[in-house]
Design an enzyme around this catalytic site. Structure first.
Site, short mmCIF file in Angstrom:
data_model
loop_
_atom_site.label_atom_id
_atom_site.label_comp_id
_atom_site.label_asym_id
_atom_site.label_seq_id
_atom_site.Cartn_x
_atom_site.Cartn_y
_atom_site.Cartn_z
N ASP A 32 -7.75 -12.47 8.37
CA ASP A 32 -6.43 -12.04 7.77
C ASP A 32 -5.51 -12.02 8.75
O ASP A 32 -5.92 -11.58 9.99
CB ASP A 32 -6.49 -10.93 6.80
N ASN A 96 -4.43 -14.83 1.15
CA ASN A 96 -4.18 -15.92 0.14
C ASN A 96 -3.00 -16.95 0.76
O ASN A 96 -3.12 -18.01 0.40
CB ASN A 96 -3.45 -15.19 -1.10
N THR A 97 -2.34 -16.60 1.71
CA THR A 97 -1.23 -17.23 2.15
C THR A 97 -2.23 -18.30 3.15
O THR A 97 -1.81 -19.51 2.97
CB THR A 97 -0.32 -16.59 2.92
N CYS A 206 -3.02 -11.34 -3.67
CA CYS A 206 -2.91 -11.01 -2.43
C CYS A 206 -3.74 -9.66 -1.96
O CYS A 206 -4.36 -8.78 -2.95
CB CYS A 206 -1.47 -10.16 -2.29
#
Length: 303
Positions: A32, A96-97, A206
């Protein structure tokens, strides 16, 4: 670059007499842009206690949300390559990005299987919705990518998606602000369009947002189901490891690893908010933590 003390991987198999053989003891890689992915790590630890994780927190380059998606894509490629070099048997893009940029519509080529956080949450939300009106909240980068709209359209074209960027929620989660009046007021304002749209299912797009389920659930009301991308991804990884014979199948007496590209002290401090009862897993007795991971800077890496 591989750790010499890593166990030799052995894929799960069954002998001719039906006796189960040892499982695959290689670690699960998780990454992450910082600490949000620890909600995924925590869910994996709960569901798969026999597995060991190698977690990369890219705190020196995060957050990913405001950065160009092409740059996030290249950064994700570098991290997956590094985790593959550490013998990861599967990598979880616990962001998520990053999932939207690198593993959704046009996935990058990798030498290790990768599981993102978008599809598992979408599958659950599509099955759960009663009205066909689904909401998604996430960072600016995730919402801008339209990854959730595309995934829902592929899974169930008749379902409508109402997406909303809630960037302030990341700051609230990292600061431990989950119940005060200011957070409740901000959540009420941010989520009003989704309430007005009549969504009956809301995807927390998120990995920071599970820490805010109390206030989000309060604002949305009891008739709206909250779907956590972190928890759904952990369930998907569980099934995938078992189905593909990649599960460890026995306790391992080796620590989890947490590798941070930035300040380890800041990461460790924030980890207490995200791991909760699992905080011991970043303690000296239960984990190995290193800092200063060096990765190539993507071209166009600035926002």
């Amino acid at each position: 670059m591989r750790d010499n003390d890593r166990p030799t991987p052995t894929a799960r198999s069954t002998a001719a007499d039906g006796t189960p053989q040892p499982g695959d003891v290689r670690p699960i890689g998780v990454f992450d842009s910082g600490v949000g992915g620890l909600t995924v790590a925590r869910a994996l630890m709960d569901l798969l206690p026999d597995e060991r994780l190698t977690y990369v927190g890219d705190t020196a380059w995060g957050p990913y949300g405001p950065r160009p998606l092409d740059a996030v894509r290249e950064r994700a490629r570098s991290i997956v390559d590094w985790l593959a070099s550490q013998d990861a048997k599967l990598v979880v893009a616990a962001c998520n990005t990053a999932t939207a940029a690198a593993f959704s519509q046009d996935p990058i080529a990798t030498t290790v299987p990768v599981e993102g956080v978008v599809t598992p949450a979408v599958r659950t939300a599509v099955r759960a919705t009663r009205t066909g009106e689904i909401g998604v909240i996430g960072t600016v980068g995730t919402i801008r990518s339209r990854a959730y709209e595309q995934a829902v359209a592929a899974a169930s074209p008749e379902v409508r998606v109402h997406a909303r960027a809630c960037p302030d929620f990341v700051d609230f989660a990292e600061r431990g602000r989950t119940t005060d009046p200011g957070v409740r007021a901000a959540a009420t304002e941010a989520l009003a369009p989704l309430r007005d749209a009549g969504v009956d299912t809301l995807i927390l797009g998120c990995t920071h947002y599970p820490l805010l389920t109390g206030v989000i659930g309060h604002v949305m009301g009891p008739d709206v189901l909250l779907v956590s991308s972190a928890e759904e991804t952990a369930r998907r990884v569980f099934g995938r490891l078992v189905d593909e014979g990649l599960d460890a199948r026995a306790p391992q007496h080796v620590p989890h690893r947490f590798v941070v590209s930035g300040d380890g002290a800041v990461f460790r401090g924030l980890a207490s908010r995200f791991l909760g009862p699992r905080l011991a897993d970043v303690g000296d007795a239960a984990a190995v933590m290193t800092t200063g991971l060096q990765l190539p800077e993507p071209v166009g890496g600035t926002a």
